[in-house]
Scaffold this motif. Structure first.
Motif, PDB file in Angstrom:
ATOM      1  N   SER A 169      -5.945  -0.006   0.578  1.00 14.68           N
ATOM      2  CA  SER A 169      -5.377  -0.084  -0.937  1.00 14.68           C
ATOM      3  C   SER A 169      -5.294   1.253  -1.865  1.00 14.68           C
ATOM      4  CB  SER A 169      -6.560  -1.029  -1.639  1.00 14.68           C
ATOM      5  OG  SER A 169      -5.834  -1.375  -3.036  1.00 14.68           O
ATOM      6  N   GLY A 170      -5.227   1.169  -2.957  1.00 18.04           N
ATOM      7  CA  GLY A 170      -5.309   2.530  -3.681  1.00 18.04           C
ATOM      8  C   GLY A 170      -6.211   2.628  -4.704  1.00 18.04           C
ATOM      9  N   GLY A 171      -7.196   2.047  -5.031  1.00 18.41           N
ATOM     10  CA  GLY A 171      -8.395   2.336  -5.811  1.00 18.41           C
ATOM     11  C   GLY A 171      -7.839   1.736  -7.195  1.00 18.41           C
ATOM     12  N   PHE A 193     -10.724   1.965  -0.583  1.00 14.60           N
ATOM     13  CA  PHE A 193     -10.426   2.551   0.614  1.00 14.60           C
ATOM     14  C   PHE A 193      -8.760   2.892   0.724  1.00 14.60           C
ATOM     15  CE2 PHE A 193     -14.227   0.641   0.798  1.00 14.60           C
ATOM     16  CZ  PHE A 193     -15.258   1.877   1.241  1.00 14.60           C
ATOM     17  N   TRP A 194      -8.422   4.002   1.168  1.00 14.77           N
ATOM     18  CA  TRP A 194      -7.007   4.455   1.278  1.00 14.77           C
ATOM     19  C   TRP A 194      -6.364   3.623   2.351  1.00 14.77           C
ATOM     20  CZ3 TRP A 194      -5.507   6.407  -3.004  1.00 14.77           C
ATOM     21  CH2 TRP A 194      -6.266   7.533  -3.532  1.00 14.77           C
ATOM     22  N   ILE A 225     -19.918   4.958  -0.772  1.00 14.89           N
ATOM     23  CA  ILE A 225     -18.934   4.795   0.487  1.00 14.89           C
ATOM     24  C   ILE A 225     -17.680   5.013   0.033  1.00 14.89           C
ATOM     25  CG2 ILE A 225     -18.953   2.240   0.694  1.00 14.89           C
ATOM     26  CD1 ILE A 225     -18.868   2.682   3.745  1.00 14.89           C
ATOM     27  N   ARG A 226     -17.391   4.607  -1.327  1.00 14.17           N
ATOM     28  CA  ARG A 226     -15.929   4.420  -1.664  1.00 14.17           C
ATOM     29  C   ARG A 226     -15.000   5.765  -1.549  1.00 14.17           C
ATOM     30  NH1 ARG A 226     -15.285   1.468  -6.607  1.00 14.17           N
ATOM     31  NH2 ARG A 226     -17.584   2.174  -7.017  1.00 14.17           N
ATOM     32  N   THR A 244       0.702  -1.300   0.201  1.00 16.95           N
ATOM     33  CA  THR A 244       0.087  -0.015  -0.169  1.00 16.95           C
ATOM     34  C   THR A 244       0.975   1.307   0.176  1.00 16.95           C
ATOM     35  OG1 THR A 244       0.053  -0.356   2.248  1.00 16.95           O
ATOM     36  CG2 THR A 244      -2.159  -0.797   1.086  1.00 16.95           C
ATOM     37  N   THR A 245       2.260   1.017   0.404  1.00 10.06           N
ATOM     38  CA  THR A 245       3.249   2.232   0.287  1.00 10.06           C
ATOM     39  C   THR A 245       4.361   1.815  -0.325  1.00 10.06           C
ATOM     40  OG1 THR A 245       4.205   2.047   2.259  1.00 10.06           O
ATOM     41  CG2 THR A 245       2.183   3.173   2.327  1.00 10.06           C
TER      42      THR A 245
END
Ligand SMILES: NC(=O)c1ccc[n+]([C@@H]2O[C@H](COP(=O)([O-])OP(=O)(O)OC[C@H]3O[C@@H](n4cnc5c(N)ncnc54)[C@H](O)[C@@H]3O)[C@@H](O)[C@H]2O)c1
Length: 449
Positions: free
Chosen positions: A250-252, A246-247, A289-290, A147-148
């Motif tokens: 994850s990153g979409g 959701f940040w 909600i995204r 995620t990063t």
């Protein structure tokens, strides 16, 4: 079986979080003790454990079990129902029942495990991968690597320090037609490539609604699902599958499909980003909600070209009439590749000629390869024996993911910044730099490898 599994699941659940600190702290000595494991020779049984038995975990498991030498003696999932589905797959294909665990660290404790598949949500890729490397196991980890950027770097460091094979689940790297397309791009026939377009338009995803928070299902250890992510009430749409939007987890679509498509760009052109900018938002489904943009355009700057990324959720027709793809735009021609095949179109020239002329001979559509996810898994198993770097080695996955993470940092900040690839730092932008890493929720810690 179900009864026994439930008992094991609940026993480990009852250790709950109080025991976690001790387990994490107690992890390090084991880790140091088992850094050199036997190498897998082609004739040996290969014990592969699965961590995360959702949609992709099951796909991976099935393909690993197509290899006769592979056994699956252990599966971990924080959702007991998902875990049982995984155990059933092994029972039905091999006739034996693996051990089922709620807590994946029990798998890391086992010395008989040669490799681990990590198919958890993205926020749970780094720690299992690093722990597996530390305990002498090879790893097949799903994309996007992390995620990063900071997590990705730690994963590369762990693989190298402990001498482990780590393959990332970007299966295009094992597809013959993607390889042919990349070879064509590298041949120079397209001329100088100044722009690349990569995209994903998904009409099979849409509004995810806005349900209220509630209690997690009784068969789920929600606290362990959250793991290093910040504590928050359970919401059914911030959970299985939809974690992507959701940040915290994850990153979409930028990382979900960008990890695949931008990886093809890196493969062909082998440069690292020097800057990024992006715009996007929740234009399609403003009330669901995204968190991540349902519509996004990112421009990632490389030394000799730019990558324009586009995505739209709820629409299925992108450039070249394709829902996903990569377009390499050279001065002589344009190569377009997707999972279905590739072709080359000629550029035109009216600068030196009165009439518009073609600059190169087009290549008609070449059919896409089949079954390349399995080939990707086979490459990992082969590399476990040879100790050669796999086709989607962890460093490759990290470099490809960086472009996607930078685009997401830019879309969150809504500004352009420069990137120092050697130092892995955003130049002169403290707010951006803060998003290169993230704070883990105690007691979880990203190990300094
Ligand atoms: N290579 C590909 O083409 C491809 C396709 C789809 C998904 N993926 C990737 O696979 C990963 C999983 O995606 P998915 O769609 O299968 O998600 P999913 O939500 O369906 O499954 C994830 C599973 O992991 C489990 N889990 C969560 N935390 C865990 C923990 N600490 N220990 C053990 N299990 C845990 C969940 O309970 C769930 O069963 C993602 O990183 C995704 O990007 C890759």
């Amino acid at each position: 079986m179900k009864k026994m599994l439930r008992r094991e699941f609940l026993e480990s659940s009852s250790m709950a979080f109080a025991g976690t600190t001790a387990l994490v702290a107690g992890f390090e000595p084991i880790v140091e003790a088992v850094t050199v494991r036997r190498r897998v020779s082609p004739n040996e049984r290969i014990n592969v454990a699965l961590v995360g038995c959702g949609d992709m975990g099951k796909t991976n498991l099935r393909d690993f079990l197509r290899i006769p030498e592979v056994e699956c003696p252990a599966i971990a999932d924080v959702d007991e129902e998902r875990l049982e589905e995984g155990l059933r797959i092994v029972q039905e294909t091999r006739g034996n029942t693996p051990e089922g665990y709620r807590d994946f660290r029990r798998i890391m404790d086992r010395e008989d495990i040669d490799a681990v598949i990590v198919a958890t949500p993205d926020h749970w890729h780094a720690l299992p991968t690093i722990y597996a490397c530390q305990t002498g196991k090879d790893v097949y980890v799903e994309k996007p690597l992390a995620t990063t950027i900071e997590e990705g770097r730690a994963m590369v460091a762990a693989a190298r320090r402990y001498g482990r094979i780590v393959q990332v689940g970007t299966q295009q790297r094992s597809a013959g037609h993607f390889r042919d397309a990349v070879t064509f791009v590298r041949s120079g026939k397209l001329g100088r490539i100044r722009m690349v377009r990569a995209w994903t338009y998904l009409d099979w995803k849409g509004d995810i609604g806005n349900p209220p928070d509630g209690d997690p299902p009784p068969h789920v250890d929600y606290d362990l699902w959250l793991g290093p992510a910040q504590k928050r009430p359970f919401n059914p749409m911030r959970f299985h599958h939809n974690f992507r939007w959701f940040w915290d987890y994850s990153g979409g679509l930028m990382t979900d499909w960008g990890a695949h498509m931008v990886d093809v760009v890196m493969w062909a052109l082998d440069e690292d980003p020097v800057g990024a900018m992006a715009i996007g938002g929740k234009y399609g489904f403003p009330d669901d909600i995204r968190e991540t943009p349902d519509t996004q355009q990112s421009i990632v700057e490389y030394p000799s070209f730019t990558v324009l990324w586009e995505h739209m959720i709820g629409c299925g027709i992108g450039p070249w009439q394709r829902e996903h793809g990569v377009e390499f735009h050279g001065e002589n021609g344009i190569l377009v590749v997707d999972r279905g095949g590739w072709e080359v179109h000629s550029e035109t020239d009216r600068f030196r000629q009165p009439e518009r002329v073609l600059r190169m001979t087009p290549t008609p559509r070449q059919a896409g390869s089949s079954d390349y996810h399995f080939t990707h898994v086979q490459n990992f198993i082969d590399c476990m024996a040879s100790r050669q770097r796999p086709v989607a080695d962890v460093e490759i996955g990290h470099r490809s993911a960086i472009a996607c993470h930078l685009a997401n940092i830019a879309v969150r900040l809504r500004r352009y910044f420069r990137w120092d690839g050697a130092g892995e730092q955003i130049i002169g932008d403290a707010e951006g730099q803060a998003l290169v890493g993230r704070t883990y929720r105690p007691p979880w810690v990203l190990p300094k490898v």
